[in-house]
Write an enzyme that holds these catalytic residues in place. Structure first.
Site, PDB file in Angstrom:
ATOM      1  N   ILE A 124       0.900  -1.160   0.000  1.00 58.95           N
ATOM      2  CA  ILE A 124       0.000   0.000   0.000  1.00 58.95           C
ATOM      3  C   ILE A 124       0.932   1.202   0.000  1.00 58.95           C
ATOM      4  O   ILE A 124       1.883   1.260   0.782  1.00 58.95           O
ATOM      5  CB  ILE A 124      -0.972  -0.006   1.208  1.00 58.95           C
ATOM      6  N   SER A 125       0.684   2.149  -0.914  1.00 57.84           N
ATOM      7  CA  SER A 125       1.608   3.277  -1.080  1.00 57.84           C
ATOM      8  C   SER A 125       1.635   4.151   0.164  1.00 57.84           C
ATOM      9  O   SER A 125       0.710   4.161   0.973  1.00 57.84           O
ATOM     10  CB  SER A 125       1.198   4.130  -2.268  1.00 57.84           C
ATOM     11  N   GLN A 126       2.706   4.927   0.225  1.00 60.33           N
ATOM     12  CA  GLN A 126       2.888   5.921   1.287  1.00 60.33           C
ATOM     13  C   GLN A 126       1.786   6.992   1.148  1.00 60.33           C
ATOM     14  O   GLN A 126       1.489   7.427   0.030  1.00 60.33           O
ATOM     15  CB  GLN A 126       4.252   6.523   0.993  1.00 60.33           C
TER      16      GLN A 126
END
Ligand code: SAH
Length: 213
Positions: A59-61
């Protein structure tokens, strides 16, 4: 329940890092990121870091999610295509800012989990699709905006074809994981205009079979 203090801390951090669009900040405030990460990582859900999800993906930053969303410059009537559903977090953020989101994931397990989370949040304007993102989604093309959340060497031709005239794509491009940069591609009457934005680290946009098991 979302941890309100942590959620506020995250929004302050996004502001400090330069996210200004109030609609984007409001969307980030409304969607509890902890619902999209494994329980083992709940305590890190509101830190500005990428986290592992199932199937070896991430899951992206939050900053990158907010930044990409801001750069998309979404309007309420937009139809958006996302490649790489992953946890569904970016899809949930997009859903707050446009009319309709179509999101494609190659792992069935991720697609199903994302669909369940979006349903739990009563988000009704996102359609999740299991498929190969390289091909886009012709039945719903063209799209006002396309966001790709996995990295390729070049922007997939099918996606460029499915972008409306005047439309915009945000995509990480790079030969290796250490040399990716986020690129904005605008489809103008004079042709495609590419603007490099910032350096990033995304998982690869994989070629090949959909993972149904
Ligand atoms: N937007 C996601 C981040 C996903 S990471 C989030 O908010 O959580 C990138 C995702 O792209 C992974 O889930 C990976 O499985 C998916 N992906 C990689 N190649 C793909 C392809 N060709 N088609 C569809 N999805 C792909």
């Amino acid at each position: 329940m979302a941890d309100v203090q942590n959620q506020i801390g995250l929004i302050m951090q996004l502001r400090r890092r330069g996210i200004r669009d109030p609609n984007v900040l409001r969307a980030m405030e409304r969607i509890p990121r902890e619902l999209f990460v494994d329980e083992a990582f709940s305590e890190h859900a509101y830190q500005d870091i990428a986290l592992p999800i199932e199937c070896g993906q991430t899951i992206s930053q939050p900053f990158v999610v907010a930044y990409m969303t801001e750069k998309l410059d979404l309007k309420p009537n937009h139809k958006v295509l996302e490649i790489g559903t992953g946890s569904g977090y970016q899809s949930a953020i997009l859903s707050q800012l446009c009319r309709r989101v179509y999101t494609i994931e190659r792992w069935r397990e991720l697609q199903k989990a994302a669909e369940a989370r979006l349903a739990e949040l009563k988000i009704a304007n996102v359609t999740t699709i299991i498929g190969d993102g390289w091909l886009g989604w012709p039945p719903q093309a063209p799209f006002d905006r396309i966001i790709v959340t996995a990295a390729a060497v070049d922007a997939p031709a099918a996606l460029l074809d499915q972008l409306k005239d005047g439309g915009r794509m945000i995509i990480p491009l790079g030969e290796t994981r250490d040399s990716q940069s986020l690129v904005q591609i605008d489809k103008t009457p004079e042709g495609l205009a590419e603007t490099p934005l910032l350096s990033v680290r995304f998982v690869p946009l994989v070629h090949g079979r959909v993972k149904r098991d």
